[in-house]
Design an enzyme around this catalytic site. Structure first.
Site, mmCIF file in Angstrom:
data_model
loop_
_atom_site.group_PDB
_atom_site.id
_atom_site.type_symbol
_atom_site.label_atom_id
_atom_site.label_comp_id
_atom_site.label_asym_id
_atom_site.label_seq_id
_atom_site.Cartn_x
_atom_site.Cartn_y
_atom_site.Cartn_z
ATOM 1 N N THR A 191 -1.065 5.471 -32.674
ATOM 2 C CA THR A 191 -1.015 6.820 -32.106
ATOM 3 C C THR A 191 -2.408 7.425 -32.185
ATOM 4 O O THR A 191 -3.183 7.069 -33.081
ATOM 5 C CB THR A 191 0.036 7.678 -32.851
ATOM 6 O OG1 THR A 191 0.087 8.969 -32.247
ATOM 7 C CG2 THR A 191 -0.279 7.837 -34.325
ATOM 8 N N GLU A 336 5.089 9.050 -35.699
ATOM 9 C CA GLU A 336 5.262 8.954 -37.160
ATOM 10 C C GLU A 336 6.687 9.261 -37.606
ATOM 11 O O GLU A 336 7.017 9.085 -38.771
ATOM 12 C CB GLU A 336 4.309 9.932 -37.873
ATOM 13 C CG GLU A 336 2.838 9.539 -37.804
ATOM 14 C CD GLU A 336 2.109 10.135 -36.619
ATOM 15 O OE1 GLU A 336 2.768 10.408 -35.594
ATOM 16 O OE2 GLU A 336 0.883 10.334 -36.706
ATOM 17 N N LYS A 443 -1.711 16.989 -24.499
ATOM 18 C CA LYS A 443 -0.732 15.982 -24.093
ATOM 19 C C LYS A 443 -0.475 16.103 -22.602
ATOM 20 O O LYS A 443 0.054 17.104 -22.138
ATOM 21 C CB LYS A 443 0.561 16.130 -24.882
ATOM 22 C CG LYS A 443 1.329 14.825 -24.915
ATOM 23 C CD LYS A 443 2.372 14.799 -25.979
ATOM 24 C CE LYS A 443 2.759 13.367 -26.301
ATOM 25 N NZ LYS A 443 3.944 13.299 -27.141
ATOM 26 N N TRP A 448 -1.875 11.226 -24.855
ATOM 27 C CA TRP A 448 -2.808 12.110 -25.536
ATOM 28 C C TRP A 448 -4.229 12.038 -24.992
ATOM 29 O O TRP A 448 -4.716 10.969 -24.635
ATOM 30 C CB TRP A 448 -2.887 11.773 -27.022
ATOM 31 C CG TRP A 448 -1.662 12.117 -27.797
ATOM 32 C CD1 TRP A 448 -0.805 11.230 -28.364
ATOM 33 C CD2 TRP A 448 -1.159 13.413 -28.102
ATOM 34 N NE1 TRP A 448 0.204 11.918 -29.009
ATOM 35 C CE2 TRP A 448 0.010 13.251 -28.861
ATOM 36 C CE3 TRP A 448 -1.588 14.720 -27.794
ATOM 37 C CZ2 TRP A 448 0.760 14.326 -29.330
ATOM 38 C CZ3 TRP A 448 -0.830 15.781 -28.262
ATOM 39 C CH2 TRP A 448 0.322 15.584 -29.014
HETATM 40 P P1 AMP Z 1 3.605 11.163 -30.072
HETATM 41 O O1 AMP Z 1 3.288 10.754 -31.456
HETATM 42 O O2 AMP Z 1 2.647 10.660 -29.055
HETATM 43 O O3 AMP Z 1 5.028 10.842 -29.745
HETATM 44 O O4 AMP Z 1 3.477 12.749 -29.993
HETATM 45 C C1 AMP Z 1 4.166 13.596 -30.861
HETATM 46 C C2 AMP Z 1 3.810 15.026 -30.553
HETATM 47 O O5 AMP Z 1 4.225 15.366 -29.237
HETATM 48 C C3 AMP Z 1 4.454 16.035 -31.444
HETATM 49 O O6 AMP Z 1 3.786 16.186 -32.674
HETATM 50 C C4 AMP Z 1 4.353 17.291 -30.579
HETATM 51 O O7 AMP Z 1 3.059 17.856 -30.636
HETATM 52 C C5 AMP Z 1 4.584 16.731 -29.193
HETATM 53 N N1 AMP Z 1 6.005 16.833 -28.822
HETATM 54 C C6 AMP Z 1 6.948 15.884 -28.884
HETATM 55 N N2 AMP Z 1 8.131 16.352 -28.445
HETATM 56 C C7 AMP Z 1 7.945 17.647 -28.109
HETATM 57 C C8 AMP Z 1 8.785 18.689 -27.604
HETATM 58 N N3 AMP Z 1 10.073 18.484 -27.329
HETATM 59 N N4 AMP Z 1 8.217 19.894 -27.406
HETATM 60 C C9 AMP Z 1 6.910 20.123 -27.669
HETATM 61 N N5 AMP Z 1 6.072 19.179 -28.137
HETATM 62 C C10 AMP Z 1 6.581 17.953 -28.360
#
Ligand code: AMP
Length: 546
Positions: A191, A336, A443, A448
């Site tokens: 990640t 995570e 995002k 990212w």
């Molecule tokens: P990842 O590790 O790439 O899956 O990204 C995780 C991050 O995506 C989280 O810490 C949030 O910042 C964002 N995220 C995931 N789901 C949501 C959601 N439903 N609403 C807002 N942000 C989200």
């Protein structure tokens, strides 16, 4: 202590497959293949092929704990890889093909992958970094002999190149899954960090099995044998949110879209397979809804849509429910957290509320599933009340939450809690709502972009004296980066030149489409750029962009 007298039966990924094959063996896994045609096989057949594949891994010299990389779309072959690699005691390392080649090479070397399974789509990406791959001994192309490429397409690769179906055909289906410790690693996903190299999250068999159970609970994304679930979320994004495990565990059929992620392809596959549940990021649903609006096409079998990875816009939740009669399930999680953390479902006591209250609640990221504890930490680390107002960093803990990063010393935990980098409040009904991020990341379409990396790169250009990147809301992508530049005194900055320069070191979609030239950047007391002020300026529409 009086010890309980129950069996110590290890929670293993291979147990999910054997349960699925024995109990729900006739349920389908249907793929829109990379080669083109739609192919369907049962869970029982998938188990047979996974056992053959475990024998292939042995022949390729894969040993326990070895990392085996996959670079693949959502397909039946990728599902076989999940089960065979983990089941055999090795670690299934899913690689994201959307990264810049330099990051891609870094990750393959960091994980020390000896074997890489790749779809035909990604040969150029491998060729681009072939000489840099230090540990790679074998590349297996996920196709049949008729579609095998010429090995020269893989560039100066030192590894041997094989054909997946040919390897499988040569092996026996007889294979006994080893008895493993449930705490053994089974999968690895990298990640993005705020800056620097990506970090590896190493899942265990135990965490993966427990997460699959939690994911499919009635209060989360209930899955039954009568369901067909289509994960649009790629298998290289947090293991497709664990759907390949949860589906087989519950006997739900799967519809796998391969590279066909556009509205027309998804609609066709859903109708062909009777998809009842689908899961993906808001950008994908944006495309699907636009396609339905333009063509009038519908998917009558579709009952529920899981929206996660980025905030679900209210119009999307309302649109699915009111226009199409599809229940929208908004969920939050991270690499995570395996990833499922919270799900926004309506409490029965709110059943009759007006639309305003209903969607205000559903738009929140939701309540924790069993197995995930939430806490809000104030600036001093102290716990904040769950009053729907106090805003703090969201901390989580539970059996499927990461306690460390692969080959990285030290622990990210604070007092036993994982700091998510998300800023949230939690209301008295326990609905968590994300309001900001402490991590300086953007995002876009579920992927990212590091603001800091883009800023550092921009500042390496002679036309740039100072640079700052902010994320701004975007209907289609959720967020897009905007680059603010103070040109250097002696030279004027030209946005097109800067974009071309950035594109040399960033993936194409990471390059800011909008660049704003300014005389100065707003600075805070410590001399750091005040990004909140830039965001306000952007929202007020004060800038001409290039
Ligand atoms: P990842 O590790 O790439 O899956 O990204 C995780 C991050 O995506 C989280 O810490 C949030 O910042 C964002 N995220 C995931 N789901 C949501 C959601 N439903 N609403 C807002 N942000 C989200």
């Amino acid at each position: 202590m009086l010890t309980g007298q129950m069996m110590d039966w290890p929670l293993l990924v291979s147990a999910i497959l054997e349960h699925g094959a024995g109990t729900f063996g006739d349920r389908p896994i249907t793929t829109r293949s990379v080669e083109g045609p739609v192919v369907s096989q049962t869970i029982a057949r998938t188990a047979v092929r996974a056992r053959r594949l475990a024998n292939v891994l042995r022949v390729l010299g894969v040993e326990r704990a070895d990392r085996v990389a996959t670079l693949a779309w959502n397909t039946h072959r990728h599902v076989e890889l999940y089960y065979a690699i983990s089941g055999a005691g090795a670690v299934c390392h899913t690689m994201n093909p959307r990264l810049h080649p330099s990051q891609f090479a870094y990750i393959l070397n960091h994980a020390e992958d000896g074997v890489l399974f790749t779809d035909l789509t990604f040969l150029k990406l491998i060729a681009a970094v072939a000489p840099q791959l230090e540990h790679l001994r074998h590349v297996v192309v996920l196709t049949d002999p008729a579609h095998m490429p010429d090995p020269s397409e893989l560039g100066e690769l030192r590894a041997q190149v094989h054909c997946y179906e040919a390897l499988l055909a040569a092996e026996s289906d007889r294979y006994v899954w080893p008895d493993l410790d449930e705490r053994a690693a089974c999968a690895l996903c990298y990640t993005s960090g705020t800056t620097g190299h990506p970090k590896g999250v190493l899942y265990s068999h135990r965490s993966t099995v427990l997460h699959a159970m939690g994911f499919s609970l009635p209060g989360a994304v209930p899955l039954a044998e009568s369901d067909v679930i289509l994960p649009v979320v790629p298998q290289f994004h947090v293991l497709a949110w664990g759907i390949p495990y949860a589906a087989v565990m519950n006997g739900a059929g799967m519809a796998l879209p391969g590279p066909g992620l556009d509205g027309a392809s998804l609609t066709a596959l859903m109708n062909q397979t009777g998809t009842s549940v689908a899961a993906g990021v808001p950008t994908v649903w944006h495309g699907l809804m636009a396609h339905w609006q333009q063509t009038g096409e519908r998917v009558p079998s579709l009952e529920r849509i899981v929206i996660g990875g980025s905030a679900a816009p209210r119009a999307m939740l309302q649109g699915f429910e009111e226009t199409y009669g599809i229940r929208a399930i908004h969920a939050w999680g991270m690499t995570e957290t395996s990833p499922l953390g919270t799900v926004s479902t309506l409490k029965p006591s709110l059943a009759g509320v007006d639309a305003e209250t209903r969607y205000a609640k559903l738009q929140k990221q939701g309540r924790p599933v069993f197995g995930v504890e939430l806490r809000l930490a104030g600036g001093d680390g102290a716990a904040l009340p769950h009053d729907g107002k106090a805003v703090g960093e969201l901390m989580v803990r539970g059996p499927w939450i990461a306690a460390g990063y692969f080959k990285q010393p030290g622990s990210p935990l604070q007092d036993g809690w994982f700091p998510t980098g998300d800023v949230a409040h939690i209301d008295p009904d326990r609905y968590m709502a994300i309001v900001d991020r402490t991590k300086d990341l953007i995002k876009s379409g579920g992927e990212w972009i590091s603001s800091i990396d883009v800023e550092n790169l921009a500042m390496a250009h002679p036309q740039v004296a100072m640079a700052a990147v902010i994320g701004v809301p975007d209907d289609k992508w959720g967020e897009r980066p905007v680059l603010y530049v103070v040109p250097s005194v002696e030279r004027d900055a030209d946005p097109d030149t800067l974009r071309a320069f950035l594109a040399e070191n960033l993936a194409r979609w990471q390059v800011p489409d909008r660049i704003v030239l300014v005389d100065a950047l707003p600075l805070g007391a410590t001399g750091k750029v005040k990004k909140s002020a830039l965001r306000e300026q952007w929202a007020a529409g004060h800038h001409a962009t290039g």
